[in-house]
Design an enzyme around this catalytic site. Structure first.
Site, PDB file in Angstrom:
ATOM      1  N   HIS A 138       0.827  -1.206   0.000  1.00 25.50           N
ATOM      2  CA  HIS A 138       0.000   0.000   0.000  1.00 25.50           C
ATOM      3  C   HIS A 138       0.863   1.259   0.000  1.00 25.50           C
ATOM      4  O   HIS A 138       1.578   1.535   0.965  1.00 25.50           O
ATOM      5  CB  HIS A 138      -0.922  -0.035   1.230  1.00 25.50           C
ATOM      6  CG  HIS A 138      -1.920   1.059   1.252  1.00 25.50           C
ATOM      7  ND1 HIS A 138      -2.415   1.597   2.406  1.00 25.50           N
ATOM      8  CD2 HIS A 138      -2.524   1.750   0.243  1.00 25.50           C
ATOM      9  CE1 HIS A 138      -3.273   2.546   2.119  1.00 25.50           C
ATOM     10  NE2 HIS A 138      -3.351   2.673   0.809  1.00 25.50           N
ATOM     11  N   ASN A 188      -4.943   4.506   7.091  1.00 25.16           N
ATOM     12  CA  ASN A 188      -6.299   4.927   6.738  1.00 25.16           C
ATOM     13  C   ASN A 188      -7.283   4.792   7.898  1.00 25.16           C
ATOM     14  O   ASN A 188      -8.290   5.500   7.943  1.00 25.16           O
ATOM     15  CB  ASN A 188      -6.804   4.155   5.512  1.00 25.16           C
ATOM     16  CG  ASN A 188      -6.149   4.673   4.251  1.00 25.16           C
ATOM     17  OD1 ASN A 188      -5.633   5.776   4.231  1.00 25.16           O
ATOM     18  ND2 ASN A 188      -6.152   3.875   3.200  1.00 25.16           N
TER      19      ASN A 188
END
Ligand code: CAA
Length: 294
Positions: A138, A188
């Site tokens: 990511h 996140n």
């Protein structure tokens, strides 16, 4: 190393550039469902690099070397890839189908590692219908600049793939952080609820767009305020991540702000559509959107 990047949007093209900048990488296949989408991603990278050349921050030769490593095309060009990084739509079925086609019909290298840049979906579920399980790799926007790579192991991800992806991330000059599967992983899970909270503060009329962003920049030393960061990430992505956090946990603290939903329905998604909390002008400046009434 040859790397296939699937999806030539903001993240895909940024990731392609991050790989092409590395001396370890020979070729980057930048792929999308249409040739013109892939070409568009490559053109965006070239524009950014040429801008740096114009500012005297990079030589034309260095920019050309990066661009020449990137081949724009369809997924079918990934035949001899050593690593695939998928940055396509955040839709489970799309990701599963894409990896299935790559594994069963396209990639001929039996040692290829399959990674997803998903920002919140389950790596274990993406892997479910596949012969070779995937791993999460990511990146953060803007991918050529941001130092972090979250390396997310799903339940079935082989440990040796984790070690290899950590090593690849280090070779790109990034700092990998290993994360076990969980909705939103680390960044996140913290960052997107903070952006959502900034939107609630605006929605409630507590402060203006610029007021909220200035407060967090000067009061918390963040490089960008939550609303301009939402515009950078994409408000559709922010909504999607909030919905995933909410659905996976059933915890009302993750409810998306109604204003965020409304803006996504209006296609005011931030920088990528030219308007979000700010309007992005041709000359590179931005102005807060008055119509929001704050
Ligand atoms: N592509 C490539 N390079 C870029 C870039 C881009 N889109 N944007 C900026 N840069 C480069 C600039 O060229 C510049 O490089 P040099 O110093 O070599 O010239 C460098 O980055 C710094 O840029 P600027 O001087 O223009 O601006 P800045 O110092 O304000 O930094 C920023 C810009 C790096 C974006 C900074 O504001 C920042 O860190 N913002 C926060 C970004 C962030 O939090 N990202 C994470 C979002 S969450 C996410 O991505 C995960 C997800 O799944 C949703």
């Amino acid at each position: 190393m040859k790397v296939g990047v699937i999806g030539a949007g903001t993240m895909g093209s940024g990731i392609a550039q991050a790989f092409a900048q590395s001396a370890e990488v020979e070729t980057v296949y930048l792929c999308d469902i249409k040739q013109e989408f892939a070409e568009g991603g490559k053109a965006r990278i070239a524009k950014g690099l040429n801008g740096r050349v114009a500012k005297g921050k990079m030589t034309q030769e260095a920019a050309d070397e990066i661009i020449n490593k990137i081949q724009a095309g369809l997924n079918t060009q990934c035949v001899d890839a050593d690593l695939i990084v998928e940055a396509a739509l955040e839709v489970m079925g799309v990701k599963q189908k894409t990896f299935k086609e790559l594994q069963e019909e396209i990639v001929k290298n039996p040692n290829c590692i399959y990674a997803s840049n998903t920002s919140s979906l389950s790596i274990t579920e993406i892997s479910k219908p596949l012969n070779t399980p995937v791993i999460g790799m990511h990146f953060f926007n803007p991918a050529p600049v941001m130092k972090l790579v979250e390396v997310n192991a799903g339940y079935t991800t082989p440990q040796e793939d984790v070690a290899k992806v950590v090593e690849i991330a280090e070779k790109l000059g990034k700092t990998p952080v290993q994360v076990k599967e969980a909705p939103g992983f680390v960044v996140n899970r913290i960052l997107i609820p903070m952006i959502n909270e900034g939107i609630f503060i605006l929605h409630e009329g507590t402060s203006s767009i610029e007021g909220i962003d200035t407060a967090m920049k000067l009061g918390a030393n963040h490089p960008m305020g939550p609303l301009e960061l939402g515009d950078l990430v994409g408000l559709d992505i922010c909504l999607y991540i909030m919905e995933t956090l909410y659905d996976e946990t059933d915890d009302s603290k993750y409810r998306p702000c109604p204003l965020l939903r409304k803006m996504v329905r209006a296609n005011h998604l931030g920088r990528k559509t030219g308007i979000g909390f700010y309007r992005y002008n041709e000359d590179g400046t931005k102005t807060p959107v008055d119509e929001l009434g704050f």
